[in-house]
Each structure stands twice: as structure tokens, then as C-alpha cells.
Design a protein around this motif. Structure first.
Motif, PDB file in Angstrom:
ATOM      1  N   TYR A   8      31.116  29.193  44.751  1.00  0.00           N
ATOM      2  CA  TYR A   8      31.807  28.251  45.638  1.00  0.00           C
ATOM      3  C   TYR A   8      31.668  28.760  47.074  1.00  0.00           C
ATOM      4  O   TYR A   8      31.443  29.951  47.304  1.00  0.00           O
ATOM      5  N   PHE A  13      31.526  37.302  47.872  1.00  0.00           N
ATOM      6  CA  PHE A  13      30.457  37.874  47.044  1.00  0.00           C
ATOM      7  C   PHE A  13      29.316  36.865  46.882  1.00  0.00           C
ATOM      8  O   PHE A  13      28.145  37.250  46.793  1.00  0.00           O
ATOM      9  N   SER A  35      37.085  26.941  42.545  1.00  0.00           N
ATOM     10  CA  SER A  35      37.398  28.274  43.076  1.00  0.00           C
ATOM     11  C   SER A  35      38.550  28.933  42.305  1.00  0.00           C
ATOM     12  O   SER A  35      38.862  30.093  42.547  1.00  0.00           O
ATOM     13  N   ARG A  39      37.134  27.318  34.181  1.00  0.00           N
ATOM     14  CA  ARG A  39      35.778  26.811  34.457  1.00  0.00           C
ATOM     15  C   ARG A  39      35.106  26.664  33.099  1.00  0.00           C
ATOM     16  O   ARG A  39      34.386  27.544  32.657  1.00  0.00           O
ATOM     17  N   TYR A  49      33.506  35.446  31.221  1.00  0.00           N
ATOM     18  CA  TYR A  49      33.536  36.392  32.357  1.00  0.00           C
ATOM     19  C   TYR A  49      34.404  35.783  33.455  1.00  0.00           C
ATOM     20  O   TYR A  49      34.235  34.609  33.817  1.00  0.00           O
ATOM     21  N   ARG A  50      35.321  36.585  33.994  1.00  0.00           N
ATOM     22  CA  ARG A  50      36.406  36.023  34.794  1.00  0.00           C
ATOM     23  C   ARG A  50      36.073  35.833  36.280  1.00  0.00           C
ATOM     24  O   ARG A  50      36.805  35.200  37.023  1.00  0.00           O
ATOM     25  N   PRO A  53      30.340  35.258  41.866  1.00  0.00           N
ATOM     26  CA  PRO A  53      29.381  34.281  41.373  1.00  0.00           C
ATOM     27  C   PRO A  53      28.684  34.761  40.096  1.00  0.00           C
ATOM     28  O   PRO A  53      28.852  35.908  39.676  1.00  0.00           O
ATOM     29  N   THR A  65      27.534  40.743  41.232  1.00  0.00           N
ATOM     30  CA  THR A  65      26.469  40.679  42.235  1.00  0.00           C
ATOM     31  C   THR A  65      25.582  41.917  42.220  1.00  0.00           C
ATOM     32  O   THR A  65      24.451  41.868  42.689  1.00  0.00           O
ATOM     33  N   SER A  66      26.065  43.046  41.691  1.00  0.00           N
ATOM     34  CA  SER A  66      25.164  44.208  41.745  1.00  0.00           C
ATOM     35  C   SER A  66      23.973  43.997  40.819  1.00  0.00           C
ATOM     36  O   SER A  66      22.844  44.351  41.167  1.00  0.00           O
ATOM     37  N   ASP A 131      46.422  32.027  39.830  1.00  0.00           N
ATOM     38  CA  ASP A 131      45.093  32.467  39.398  1.00  0.00           C
ATOM     39  C   ASP A 131      44.786  33.870  39.901  1.00  0.00           C
ATOM     40  O   ASP A 131      44.349  34.744  39.145  1.00  0.00           O
ATOM     41  N   TYR A 262      39.114  44.795  37.948  1.00  0.00           N
ATOM     42  CA  TYR A 262      39.999  43.617  37.896  1.00  0.00           C
ATOM     43  C   TYR A 262      39.255  42.463  37.231  1.00  0.00           C
ATOM     44  O   TYR A 262      38.042  42.506  37.061  1.00  0.00           O
TER      45      TYR A 262
HETATM   46  N1  LIG Z   1      32.171  43.055  41.511  1.00  0.00           N
HETATM   47  C1  LIG Z   1      32.080  41.627  41.469  1.00  0.00           C
HETATM   48  C2  LIG Z   1      33.228  41.042  42.286  1.00  0.00           C
HETATM   49  C3  LIG Z   1      33.227  39.525  42.310  1.00  0.00           C
HETATM   50  C4  LIG Z   1      34.526  38.945  42.872  1.00  0.00           C
HETATM   51  O1  LIG Z   1      35.563  39.610  43.025  1.00  0.00           O
HETATM   52  N2  LIG Z   1      34.447  37.666  43.190  1.00  0.00           N
HETATM   53  C5  LIG Z   1      35.600  36.954  43.622  1.00  0.00           C
HETATM   54  C6  LIG Z   1      35.181  35.806  44.528  1.00  0.00           C
HETATM   55  S1  LIG Z   1      34.548  36.404  46.087  1.00  0.00           S
HETATM   56  C7  LIG Z   1      36.265  36.326  42.428  1.00  0.00           C
HETATM   57  O2  LIG Z   1      35.747  36.381  41.325  1.00  0.00           O
HETATM   58  N3  LIG Z   1      37.420  35.714  42.648  1.00  0.00           N
HETATM   59  C8  LIG Z   1      38.091  35.034  41.593  1.00  0.00           C
HETATM   60  C9  LIG Z   1      37.392  33.807  41.128  1.00  0.00           C
HETATM   61  O3  LIG Z   1      36.405  33.346  41.733  1.00  0.00           O
HETATM   62  O4  LIG Z   1      37.874  33.255  40.131  1.00  0.00           O
HETATM   63  C10 LIG Z   1      30.724  41.188  41.972  1.00  0.00           C
HETATM   64  O5  LIG Z   1      30.042  41.969  42.651  1.00  0.00           O
HETATM   65  O6  LIG Z   1      30.291  40.080  41.604  1.00  0.00           O
END
Ligand SMILES: N[C@@H](CCC(=O)N[C@@H](CS)C(=O)NCC(=O)O)C(=O)O
Length: 310
Positions: A8, A13, A35, A39, A49-50, A53, A65-66, A131, A262
Motif C-alpha cells: 500500500y 518498507f 493497510s 487481507r 504472514y502478518r 509488503p 523486504t530483506s 490492528d 513483531y
Molecule cells: N521486516 C519487515 C517489516 C515490514 C513491516 O513492518 N511492514 C509494515 C508496513 S511499513 C507492516 O507490516 N505494517 C502492518 C501491516 O501492513 O499490516 C520487512 O522488511 O518487510
């Protein structure tokens, strides 16, 4: 094969990945997802997976993302992003964790929260709060105070400002460290209150401008139905080889995989590969057929699922 990003707009990220696709000149399909959870369609692909992206290439799904960025870099044949090895990777890890936490605390402090919700989840104040409370339940990083976050940020931005000249964090071309440090600062810059925190640092602002010039690459809008069809119509590429052993799990076991920090919702499947960078599991659903989900090894744990019938 088409590259789809489930994301979104307001996600920082996701901005990291969009910008890397601009830098690598990738053509991709944009699949916008809500967002806040639920989903339903994305969950069919990821197994629940919670976080977002998520990257999809046919029936291969990349969570976090890594692993997404490593996959995009390898697919494009570009060698620069990871050329600084340990130093680049550890700086990126810092950007994606501590700097992200600091910026998140500042963007969700009482004075900034309404603007942040308006940007991330307009009209969904209650849903957003519920959320994100469940996303961070039990996670340590949200305990830092706003004033401690402001102090950290001032120190980090001052150092970065002195360090940066005309190029990028580690040299004349960008590395993964640039993208991981950029995206949390991008999220601060979206906040009418917090953007002011960046103003005393001209070298940082100029570098952010250079980073934003990479753009998002060439993309078309797609949708979640199309994404499900693509998964169903393709068989996943199976990763070759397993180079790591962990206690209590072996290749072929039914396992669950979850982040260590988290959004600790486990995704279950059959462990098919475990390597230095990547954990891969095979899953099947009626809607998607065979799917392989990939997670980064660092930052995720693999647990055997105990069959209680035996
Ligand atoms: N370590 C993860 C962190 C991803 C993350 O924290 N994304 C945030 C959005 S910027 C998220 O999932 N927020 C909750 C959601 O979108 O439901 C990565 O690199 O992808």
C-alpha cells in the motif's frame, strides 16, 4: 515471469522496495492491499504472514523486504547493492530496525497520530489502532519514549549529515544500506509535524532527493484476483540445496515460520530448503495450488509442528 508487489502507498518498507525497483529498472505489477488486516486473498498466498509488503513471482512468494531485495537484485544481475558485504548488510539492518522504530514512535506520538492515520488508513481510526496494537503485542521496540527517540534521531541525523557528501552512504553508488536508511526517513518526511526534524540536515535532505530520483520503475496496476490466478497457473521454482541445519527440524518436516520481533503469526508448510539467507516452505491450497513461501533466515524462526495425535 511477471513480478508483483503486494503493498500500500503509505508503507515505508514498500517504499524501500519500490525505489529499489526504480534503481534496478524493474518492470512490475502493483497489487494494492488494505493497510489493515484482514487481507483474505493475500493470506491465501502467504499462509497468513502478518506484515507487508510481499513480492510474488508466479507461485513463489517472498515475505520480508530483506529477502525481497536480495531476490530482486539477483534477478536483475546487478551486483552493486550488496557489494559492501557485512558493512552494507549491518547498516541496512540498523535502518530497518532501530531507525524504523524511532521514526514509527515519532509518527505515532499523540501530536502526529491523526495525520499518520489519515495517510495510512483514512477513515479507519479504530481499525488502525486495533490492528497495530495486535501487530506489536509483546514486542519490545515500542517501549522507547518519544523524548529518547528524538535524542537518538538528532544524534543519528547529525552523524549522517557529517558523513554524507555528494554520493551515497558507502560510496559513489547506492547500496542496500541507502535504501534501508532512506525509507524510515521518507516516512518522517510524510508527516507535516515530523518533516521539520529533517530540515537542519542539508546533506541528508540532498541525499534523500538523490534517492527519490530513482523513482519506482515501470509498473502497471493489477489486482488480487489476477495475483491468485498467476499463482494457480504456475508451478513454483524449487530452491536448490540446503546448507544449514537447525536443532529439532529437518528438510521435509512440517514446520511453522514466524518473525522473531513483531507480527508473530506463524506460517505453516513443509520445509524444503534452509540456506544462509533463506528459509523456504511448500504450501498447498485449493485456490492457489502449490506455493513456495520464502523468508529471510536472519530475523525468522522455524519451529517443528508437533503432531499431537502421536
Ligand atoms: N521486516 C519487515 C517489516 C515490514 C513491516 O513492518 N511492514 C509494515 C508496513 S511499513 C507492516 O507490516 N505494517 C502492518 C501491516 O501492513 O499490516 C520487512 O522488511 O518487510
Amino acid at each position: 515471469m511477471a513480478i508483483l508487489l503486494h503493498h500500500y502507498h503509505a508503507s515505508s518498507f514498500a517504499e524501500k522496495v519500490r525505489l529499489i525497483m526504480g534503481y534496478l529498472d524493474v518492470e512490475w505489477q502493483s497489487v494494492l492491499v488494505p493497510s489493515v488486516s484482514p487481507r483474505r486473498q493475500l493470506d491465501l498466498l502467504t499462509g497468513g504472514y502478518r506484515r507487508t509488503p510481499v513480492l510474488q513471482i508466479g507461485a513463489n512468494i517472498y515475505c520480508d523486504t530483506s529477502i525481497i531485495c536480495r531476490t530482486l537484485s539477483a534477478a536483475s544481475g546487478e551486483g552493486q547493492l550488496y557489494s559492501y558485504g557485512f558493512i552494507g548488510d549491518r547498516l541496512a539492518e540498523w535502518g530497518d530496525s532501530q531507525l524504523v522504530d524511532i521514526c514509527r514512535i515519532l509518527n505515532t506520538r499523540p501530536e502526529a497520530l491523526a495525520d499518520t492515520i489519515e495517510r495510512v488508513a483514512p477513515g479507519q481510526v479504530v481499525d488502525y489502532k486495533k490492528d497495530r496494537a495486535s501487530l506489536f503485542k509483546g514486542a519490545g521496540q515500542m517501549k522507547m519514549s518519544v523524548s529518547a527517540s528524538l535524542s537518538y534521531l538528532a544524534t543519528y541525523l547529525n552523524d549522517l549529515n557529517l558523513w554524507l557528501q555528494n554520493g551515497f552512504v558507502l560510496g559513489d553508488s547506492p547500496s542496500i544500506a541507502d535504501f534501508s536508511i532512506y525509507h524510515p526517513l521518507w516516512s518522517l518526511a510524510q508527516s507535516p509535524l515530523n518533516v521539520a526534524l529533517l530540515r537542519p540536515y542539508p546533506n541528508v535532505l540532498n541525499w534523500m532527493e538523490r534517492m527519490s530520483e530513482f523513482g519506482h520503475g515501470e509498473f502497471e496496476e493489477s489486482d488480487q484476483e489476477d495475483a491468485l490466478d498467476r499463482a494457480y497457473e504456475n508451478e513454483p521454482d524449487m530452491p536448490k540445496g540446503s546448507f544449514l541445519s537447525l536443532p529439532d527440524v529437518k528438510i521435509g518436516d512440517v514446520v511453522e515460520v514466524l518473525p522473531v520481533d513483531y507480527g508473530r503469526v506463524p506460517v505453516s508448510g513443509q520445509l524444503i530448503s534452509l540456506s544462509t539467507y533463506q528459509i523456504s516452505i511448500l504450501r498447498q491450497t485449493v485456490e492457489t495450488g502449490n506455493i513456495v513461501c520464502h523468508f529471510p533466515n536472519a530475523g525468522f524462526e522455524v519451529r517443528a509442528i508437533v503432531d499431537e495425535a502421536n
